[in-house]
Each structure stands twice: as C-alpha cells, then as structure tokens.
Design an enzyme around this catalytic site. Structure first.
Site, PDB file in Angstrom:
ATOM      1  N   GLY A  11       0.830  -1.214   0.000  1.00  0.00           N
ATOM      2  CA  GLY A  11       0.000   0.000   0.000  1.00  0.00           C
ATOM      3  C   GLY A  11       0.854   1.250   0.000  1.00  0.00           C
ATOM      4  N   ASN A  36      -6.392  -2.892  -2.300  1.00  0.00           N
ATOM      5  CA  ASN A  36      -6.307  -1.431  -2.460  1.00  0.00           C
ATOM      6  C   ASN A  36      -4.975  -1.033  -3.078  1.00  0.00           C
ATOM      7  OD1 ASN A  36      -7.270   1.186  -2.241  1.00  0.00           O
ATOM      8  ND2 ASN A  36      -6.379   1.501  -0.212  1.00  0.00           N
ATOM      9  N   LEU A  60      -6.248 -11.195   5.671  1.00  0.00           N
ATOM     10  CA  LEU A  60      -6.030 -11.344   7.122  1.00  0.00           C
ATOM     11  C   LEU A  60      -7.278 -11.825   7.847  1.00  0.00           C
ATOM     12  CD1 LEU A  60      -3.852  -8.191   7.950  1.00  0.00           C
ATOM     13  CD2 LEU A  60      -3.081 -10.551   7.570  1.00  0.00           C
ATOM     14  N   PHE A  81      -0.358  -2.276   8.668  1.00  0.00           N
ATOM     15  CA  PHE A  81      -1.015  -1.209   7.896  1.00  0.00           C
ATOM     16  C   PHE A  81      -2.366  -1.665   7.347  1.00  0.00           C
ATOM     17  CE2 PHE A  81       2.286   1.941   7.609  1.00  0.00           C
ATOM     18  CZ  PHE A  81       3.484   1.267   7.587  1.00  0.00           C
ATOM     19  N   SER A 125      -4.354   6.851  13.596  1.00  0.00           N
ATOM     20  CA  SER A 125      -4.718   8.046  12.850  1.00  0.00           C
ATOM     21  C   SER A 125      -5.132   9.167  13.784  1.00  0.00           C
ATOM     22  CB  SER A 125      -5.892   7.718  11.917  1.00  0.00           C
ATOM     23  OG  SER A 125      -6.480   8.895  11.424  1.00  0.00           O
ATOM     24  N   TYR A 150     -14.620   4.339   9.805  1.00  0.00           N
ATOM     25  CA  TYR A 150     -13.179   4.144   9.569  1.00  0.00           C
ATOM     26  C   TYR A 150     -12.401   4.617  10.795  1.00  0.00           C
ATOM     27  CZ  TYR A 150      -8.486   5.658   8.570  1.00  0.00           C
ATOM     28  OH  TYR A 150      -7.144   5.892   8.683  1.00  0.00           O
ATOM     29  N   LYS A 154     -10.012   2.650  14.020  1.00  0.00           N
ATOM     30  CA  LYS A 154      -8.684   3.006  14.531  1.00  0.00           C
ATOM     31  C   LYS A 154      -8.723   3.154  16.057  1.00  0.00           C
ATOM     32  CE  LYS A 154      -6.470   3.002  10.671  1.00  0.00           C
ATOM     33  NZ  LYS A 154      -5.488   1.930  10.392  1.00  0.00           N
ATOM     34  N   GLY A 296     -19.025  15.221   8.020  1.00  0.00           N
ATOM     35  CA  GLY A 296     -18.022  14.489   8.809  1.00  0.00           C
ATOM     36  C   GLY A 296     -16.696  15.204   8.911  1.00  0.00           C
TER      37      GLY A 296
HETATM   38  C1  WQD Z   1      -8.491  17.141   3.659  1.00  0.00           C
HETATM   39  C2  WQD Z   1      -9.196  18.493   3.514  1.00  0.00           C
HETATM   40  C3  WQD Z   1     -11.517  18.266   2.969  1.00  0.00           C
HETATM   41  C4  WQD Z   1     -11.001  16.630  -1.030  1.00  0.00           C
HETATM   42  C5  WQD Z   1      -7.560  11.943   5.805  1.00  0.00           C
HETATM   43  C6  WQD Z   1      -7.795  10.496   5.560  1.00  0.00           C
HETATM   44  C7  WQD Z   1      -7.901   9.731   6.827  1.00  0.00           C
HETATM   45  C8  WQD Z   1      -6.823  10.135   7.814  1.00  0.00           C
HETATM   46  C9  WQD Z   1      -6.730  11.635   7.989  1.00  0.00           C
HETATM   47  C10 WQD Z   1      -5.037   8.544   7.904  1.00  0.00           C
HETATM   48  C11 WQD Z   1     -10.595  18.484   4.148  1.00  0.00           C
HETATM   49  C12 WQD Z   1     -10.757  18.975   1.855  1.00  0.00           C
HETATM   50  C13 WQD Z   1     -10.737  17.144   0.237  1.00  0.00           C
HETATM   51  C14 WQD Z   1     -11.589  17.465  -2.013  1.00  0.00           C
HETATM   52  C15 WQD Z   1     -11.622  19.270  -0.430  1.00  0.00           C
HETATM   53  N1  WQD Z   1      -5.550   9.670   7.384  1.00  0.00           N
HETATM   54  N2  WQD Z   1     -11.040  18.439   0.519  1.00  0.00           N
HETATM   55  N3  WQD Z   1     -11.875  18.772  -1.673  1.00  0.00           N
HETATM   56  O1  WQD Z   1     -10.573  14.112   5.544  1.00  0.00           O
HETATM   57  O2  WQD Z   1      -8.498  15.061   6.654  1.00  0.00           O
HETATM   58  O3  WQD Z   1      -8.744  12.563   6.258  1.00  0.00           O
HETATM   59  O4  WQD Z   1      -6.522  12.180   6.693  1.00  0.00           O
HETATM   60  O5  WQD Z   1      -5.547   7.778   8.638  1.00  0.00           O
HETATM   61  O6  WQD Z   1      -7.728   8.388   6.454  1.00  0.00           O
HETATM   62  O7  WQD Z   1      -9.011  10.387   4.863  1.00  0.00           O
HETATM   63  O8  WQD Z   1      -8.335  14.161   4.356  1.00  0.00           O
HETATM   64  O9  WQD Z   1      -7.655  14.720   2.069  1.00  0.00           O
HETATM   65  O10 WQD Z   1     -10.018  13.853   2.437  1.00  0.00           O
HETATM   66  O11 WQD Z   1      -9.413  16.147   3.231  1.00  0.00           O
HETATM   67  O12 WQD Z   1     -11.902  20.446  -0.145  1.00  0.00           O
HETATM   68  O13 WQD Z   1     -11.841  17.062  -3.185  1.00  0.00           O
HETATM   69  O14 WQD Z   1      -9.392  18.761   2.133  1.00  0.00           O
HETATM   70  O15 WQD Z   1     -12.794  18.874   3.160  1.00  0.00           O
HETATM   71  O16 WQD Z   1     -10.834  19.764   4.698  1.00  0.00           O
HETATM   72  P1  WQD Z   1      -9.112  14.054   5.749  1.00  0.00           P
HETATM   73  P2  WQD Z   1      -8.873  14.658   2.926  1.00  0.00           P
END
Ligand code: WQD
Length: 337
Positions: A11, A36, A60, A81, A125, A150, A154, A296
């Site tokens: 990954g 993935n 797993l 992971f 996370s 999700y 965690k 969310g």
């Molecule tokens: C970041 C910001 C969106 C897409 C991720 C992973 C999660 C965890 C934490 C590891 C937010 C904005 C996004 C788009 C946008 N990582 N955005 N337009 O939600 O913080 O969570 O990091 O475990 O697994 O999902 O990351 O990159 O989705 O969003 O405006 O097309 O970018 O609203 O503010 P997020 P993200």
C-alpha cells in the site's frame, strides 16, 4: 538480521516503509490482499532496493492462512497497515469496515500470541481525536468519537491492542498519522486512489487532466481563509518513524507496554494553501469552486510531534513543496505506465 512482517506492505505508506526497513537492514515479509493496490508495487520496491521482499497474497480475515504464515517464519516484529481507509465508504459500508479492519487486526494479534512474535506497530490516525478542542494536538489530548466508522476502527483498534498487551508479554506502539502526502524521491511509489477521495490525490487528477476542477468543501470555517486546516506530513518521514518505532521495541526501549505517538509536520495548512503550494511547486494552475462543507469533516487538526521527537528521535524533514513535487512526479510516472 531481524524479520519484520509488514501487513498492507504494498500500500501507500506500507510500501514506503518496506523500502525504509530494507535500507535499515531488516529482512521484510509482506502480507497484502491487493484490495487497495496493485502487484506492480512489489516490483517497484525491488527496483529501489534490489532486495525482493517475500510477499504473500493473504486475506487477514482468514485466520488459518495468517497462522500458517507465522508457523513458517520466525517474526521479530509486525507493522500493521492493512485496513480499508476510505472515510466516505466507511459511512455507507460500516460492517465491511468493522469486519475487515478489526477481524484482520485480531487475527494478526492472535497469531503473534500463538507463535511468539512480540513487537507490534499499529497504523493509527489523528482521526481518533475527532475535532480536538485545542491546537496543536498532543498525545494526551482527549479522544473523541471519531467522525466515521473508519476512524472508529482506529480508535477501537487501539483499545484492542491495549487490552492485548496488558494480557500478554507483547509490546506495541500506535502511530497516529495526520494527513500523509508525497511519494518517494523517484516517484515510483504513491497513493493509488482509483477514485480519489483525499485532497492531494484529487488535485493530481486535475493536474493530469482527468478532472476539470477541485471542489473545495466549505470556506466558512473559522480559519484564515475560511477553508479547513489539516497537517500534511510527507510519507517518507512517516516511513522513517516506523523504522525508529520498531527499533525502539526491538531494543526494549519502550517505557510502557503500549505507547502512542503523533506523526505530523506540526504545521496546519488550509485547503487553499495546499492548492497554492501545489501550483507553486509544479507551475500548474488548479481551478477550484467553493462547495458546501463535506459531512463528517472537522475544522482543523495539526500535530504537536514533540513526544515522537523526544522518544523516537524523529522529526519531519520534508518541506511541503517537496511533497507536492514528488506527488506530481508519481502521478506523471503512473500515467506513463
Ligand atoms: C483534507 C481536507 C476536505 C477533497 C484523511 C484520511 C484519513 C486520515 C486523515 C489517515 C478536508 C478537503 C478534500 C476534495 C476538499 N488519514 N477536501 N476537496 O478528511 O483530513 O482525512 O486524513 O488515517 O484516512 O481520509 O483528508 O484529504 O479527504 O481532506 O476540499 O476534493 O481537504 O474537506 O478539509 P481528511 P482529505
């Protein structure tokens, strides 16, 4: 030479960590179910290090297969992971996420107990903090109910591991990542998101011409430009932290049976600042349109990483601009396949 099992090792963060482990002198085994990622990543890892890690295509959730693996190999440490990680998908398919992420974890822990493998690193996370009340976020910041199934896998995963190490002679470290970005220096490993959900993978789709514009989810947050703040941490720095964490356990340097460390850059960046950083780093215009907030989403999260700095002798080294360049290099190289 110590044997390390990396589950999810083909990954995004897993593959970078496999390379870092091999370069640090470890003998690496990979278990991945390819749900993935693609098998081509195995070849890319081997091209970088000239050492082909031993790879098993195992789900797993199949305990017998996991147990046979541990019967066949003396494992000194496990870096786990393997998990589904699409926040939005977890909301619509919660049971798939709970089954895959938690049964997979439990099977690895049970096999470790039955086959005398003692050191465990968990891919956790910052999502376990939910919307923290204070910034920057440190390890004692109260946890909140995560915003998605999700994130809940965690948080529950950490609780399962804590109960497990307290009932056994095992030791564990949970690494709480903020927002992983970037790729390896020659752009051959990266975040393969067929349907991009995260910000930077989506920006890459616009840069490569597959999408026309970025939807910015909300500009009415209480931040400098109204868009949400996250802490973007380079994947190579994350990989380095995993090597330091498993070394800590192997040398019995951990102070408690389970330890938690935040892995972030310590800097909060708004969505528009990331767009700007990508444009400046790669001289590519990223058109965007402001849309309503995404369900969310939290307003802001960025890390206090001083505990990892002190205990793991780790600190983020890669500037955001470099992460934007390597991410783009990966996307361009991917498209050339
Ligand atoms: C970041 C910001 C969106 C897409 C991720 C992973 C999660 C965890 C934490 C590891 C937010 C904005 C996004 C788009 C946008 N990582 N955005 N337009 O939600 O913080 O969570 O990091 O475990 O697994 O999902 O990351 O990159 O989705 O969003 O405006 O097309 O970018 O609203 O503010 P997020 P993200």
């Amino acid at each position: 030479m110590k044997n390390i099992l990396v589950t999810g090792g083909l990954g995004y963060i897993g593959s970078h960590t496999v390379v870092a482990l091999q370069q640090a002198g470890f003998n690496v085994f990979i278990i991945d179910d390819l749900s993935n990622t693609i098998i081509n990543v195995w070849e890319k890892i081997t091209e970088i290090t000239n050492i082909q890690p031993i790879f098993y295509n195992i789900d797993l959730k199949d305990y017998n297969a996991v147990s046979v693996f541990f019967q066949s190999h003396k494992i000194d440490g496990v870096i786990h992971f393997a998990a589904y990680k699409a926040v939005g998908e977890s909301v619509t398919k919660p049971l798939m996420y709970y089954r895959n992420n938690l049964v997979g974890l439990i099977n690895v822990l049970q096999a470790m107990e039955e086959h005398d493998a003692n050191n465990f690193i968990f891919s956790s996370s910052c999502t376990v903090y939910g919307q923290a009340d204070e910034m920057p976020i440190h390890e004692n910041t109260p946890l909140k109910k995560p915003e998605s199934p999700y994130g809940n896998t965690k948080k529950m995963g950490e609780e399962i591991i804590e109960d497990f190490v307290n009932a056994t002679n095992k030791n564990a470290i949970a690494l709480r990542y903020f927002n992983p970005v970037g790729s390896n220096i020659n752009g051959t490993l990266g975040d393969l998101q067929p349907i991009p959900t995260n910000l930077v993978p989506y920006i890459l789709q616009i840069a490569i011409g597959n999408k026309s514009k970025l939807n910015v989810f909300g500009n009415d947050y209480n931040t400098k430009d109204g868009t949400a703040i996250r802490d973007y941490i380079d994947v190579n720095d994350l990989a380095d932290a995993h090597v330091k964490a498993i070394q800590r356990l192997l040398l019995n340097q951990n102070k408690t049976k389970i330890e938690y460390f935040n892995l972030g850059s310590g800097t909060g960046s708004t969505v528009l600042e990331i767009v700007q950083a990508f444009e400046n780093a790669n001289h590519i215009k990223i058109p965007f349109e402001i849309k309503p907030r995404r369900a969310g989403d939290i307003e802001q999260a960025y890390a206090d990483y001083s505990l990892a700095q002190k205990e793991l002798n780790w600190c983020p080294k890669t500037p955001l601009q470099k992460s934007m360049q390597t991410a783009w290099n990966f996307q361009k190289q991917l498209t050339e396949i």
